[in-house]
Enzyme design. Structure first.
Site, short mmCIF file in Angstrom:
data_model
loop_
_atom_site.label_atom_id
_atom_site.label_comp_id
_atom_site.label_asym_id
_atom_site.label_seq_id
_atom_site.Cartn_x
_atom_site.Cartn_y
_atom_site.Cartn_z
N SER A 1 15.89 66.07 0.99
CA SER A 1 15.00 65.09 1.24
C SER A 1 15.68 63.60 1.34
O SER A 1 15.32 62.71 0.88
CB SER A 1 14.25 64.73 -0.23
OG SER A 1 13.54 65.97 -0.39
N GLU B 1 11.04 57.21 2.15
CA GLU B 1 9.72 57.87 2.42
C GLU B 1 8.93 57.62 1.16
O GLU B 1 7.58 57.86 1.60
CB GLU B 1 10.22 59.26 2.62
CG GLU B 1 10.77 59.76 4.07
CD GLU B 1 12.15 59.10 4.03
OE1 GLU B 1 13.09 59.43 3.01
OE2 GLU B 1 12.69 58.72 5.34
N LEU C 1 31.48 54.45 -17.09
CA LEU C 1 30.56 54.99 -16.22
C LEU C 1 30.06 54.32 -15.03
O LEU C 1 29.44 53.21 -15.36
CB LEU C 1 29.47 55.98 -16.87
CG LEU C 1 28.36 56.64 -15.86
CD1 LEU C 1 28.96 57.96 -15.67
CD2 LEU C 1 27.18 56.89 -16.86
N HIS D 1 6.61 59.63 -14.53
CA HIS D 1 7.50 58.80 -13.99
C HIS D 1 8.13 58.01 -15.27
O HIS D 1 9.34 57.67 -15.76
CB HIS D 1 7.11 57.56 -13.23
CG HIS D 1 6.82 58.36 -11.66
ND1 HIS D 1 7.51 59.44 -11.06
CD2 HIS D 1 5.63 58.15 -11.09
CE1 HIS D 1 7.02 59.46 -10.09
NE2 HIS D 1 5.88 58.86 -9.93
N ASP E 1 13.50 65.20 -9.50
CA ASP E 1 12.22 65.55 -8.94
C ASP E 1 11.46 66.28 -9.90
O ASP E 1 11.62 66.98 -10.79
CB ASP E 1 12.48 66.36 -7.68
CG ASP E 1 11.27 66.22 -6.74
OD1 ASP E 1 10.44 65.66 -6.75
OD2 ASP E 1 11.07 67.17 -5.90
C1 IPE Z 1 13.00 62.76 -3.31
O1 IPE Z 1 11.88 63.44 -3.71
C2 IPE Z 1 13.07 61.39 -3.69
C3 IPE Z 1 13.43 61.16 -5.32
C4 IPE Z 1 13.64 61.77 -6.10
C5 IPE Z 1 13.53 59.97 -5.23
P1 IPE Z 1 10.55 63.51 -2.98
O2 IPE Z 1 9.55 64.29 -4.13
O3 IPE Z 1 10.35 62.44 -2.39
O4 IPE Z 1 10.78 64.67 -2.05
P2 IPE Z 1 10.11 65.65 -1.11
O5 IPE Z 1 8.87 64.90 -0.50
O6 IPE Z 1 9.50 66.80 -2.13
O7 IPE Z 1 10.85 66.07 0.08
C1 IPE Z 2 10.35 62.36 -8.47
O1 IPE Z 2 9.21 63.03 -8.85
C2 IPE Z 2 10.29 60.69 -8.58
C3 IPE Z 2 10.29 60.19 -7.50
C4 IPE Z 2 10.26 60.79 -6.19
C5 IPE Z 2 9.94 58.83 -7.37
P1 IPE Z 2 7.84 63.15 -7.93
O2 IPE Z 2 7.03 61.90 -7.89
O3 IPE Z 2 8.28 63.44 -6.56
O4 IPE Z 2 7.20 64.27 -8.53
P2 IPE Z 2 6.43 65.60 -7.63
O5 IPE Z 2 7.77 66.15 -6.77
O6 IPE Z 2 5.31 65.14 -6.92
O7 IPE Z 2 6.18 66.61 -8.79
MG MG Z 3 8.71 65.20 -5.70
#
Ligand code: IPE
Ligand code: IPE
Ligand code: MG
Length: 255
Positions: A211, A82, A146, A52, A35
């Site tokens: 999440s 989500e 792995l 990303h 995240d």
């Molecule tokens: C959780 O991260 C999903 C992934 C890392 C793929 P999110 O950024 O979507 O989670 P929330 O919305 O902060 O809970």
């Molecule tokens: C995690 O990073 C990657 C996915 C959920 C795909 P985020 O895109 O959620 O990054 P933040 O949480 O908005 O910084």
């Molecule tokens: Mg996030």
């Protein structure tokens, strides 16, 4: 005194980690909620997709770190059920990332005996995403190093609902009896069938929530949180998490 893994004898210029990792008690299954990509990009005045893209390269580094440290299964949360709520341009970018990742790294993953698999609702992914991943799954299916397991279009509640529906159908057609249904059998109906539960769950970016990730499977996992954003995560921090895991006492309700 326990043996130290040869890998941890540091050469100069190697990652300078203070953490000794013992060969025994390595978390065999590490799951990571990757995240913070968006915030990483925002901090630099870049579009979220830049985060990303950077995060994709970190995946490669952590796969290598997992192999080096004798982790057997690495489950990476890459896209949740989500995450479809995000703007279409971001979702489209995320759906193209697996192909880009595999285009760059698949040869090296094959060479290193990594097996690629996914958990989640594979059917509903775009065709081009499915094709790239299916190709990688087929190419690596006989590898026994792995297991690199991407949670893609994954949601734990969906997974549990799906399991309940399948169990109900199997009971209906007498393939399963209610008496035979126990925790072990239930687990076999989840996407993670056949896999041990995560020993260690890591989440980056400072958020301390699941999440909708592996709700059933992390019942007794050790959790490790860091404020570091995923694109800044690296082998040294990964090793800190492993080291911390090794200091924990897993009691499973016992004493
Ligand atoms: C959780 O991260 C999903 C992934 C890392 C793929 P999110 O950024 O979507 O989670 P929330 O919305 O902060 O809970
Ligand atoms: C995690 O990073 C990657 C996915 C959920 C795909 P985020 O895109 O959620 O990054 P933040 O949480 O908005 O910084
Ligand atoms: Mg996030």
């Amino acid at each position: 005194m326990s043996m130290k893994l040869p890998f941890f004898k540091k050469k100069q210029n190697d990652i300078n980690s203070q953490c000794d990792i013992e060969e025994k008690n390595i978390p065999k299954h590490v799951a990571i909620i990757m995240d913070g990509n968006g915030r990483w990009a925002k901090k630099r005045g870049l579009p979220r997709i830049a985060g990303h893209k950077e995060g994709m390269n970190v995946v490669k580094e952590i796969v290598k770190a997992a192999r080096n440290n004798h982790v057997e299964i690495l489950t990476l949360y890459a896209f949740s059920t989500e995450n479809w709520k995000r703007p279409k341009t971001e979702v489209d970018f995320l759906m193209r990332l697996p192909k880009e990742f595999l285009h760059i790294y698949l040869p090296e993953l094959i060479e290193n005996n990594v097996r690629i698999d996914t958990i989640g609702n594979f059917t509903d992914l775009p065709n081009h995403t499915k094709e790239a991943i299916q190709y990688a799954k087929d190419k690596t299916k006989n590898n026994n190093g792995l297991l690199l397991n991407f949670a893609l279009n994954y949601g734990s509640r969906f997974e549990i609902m799906r399991a309940i529906k399948e169990i109900t159908m199997d009971i209906d057609c007498s393939k399963l009896s209610i008496d035979a249904l126990d925790e072990k059998v239930f687990s076999e109906y989840l996407y993670t069938t056949g896999l041990r539960d995560p020993d260690l769950l890591i989440r980056t970016s400072g958020e301390q929530r699941l999440s909708n990730f592996l709700l059933w499977q992390v019942a007794y996992s050790e959790f490790w949180f860091t404020d570091v954003l995923w694109p800044d995560f690296n082998e040294e921090i990964f090793r800190e998490a492993l080291h911390d895991y090794q200091q924990r006492k897993r009691r499973y309700g016992g004493i």
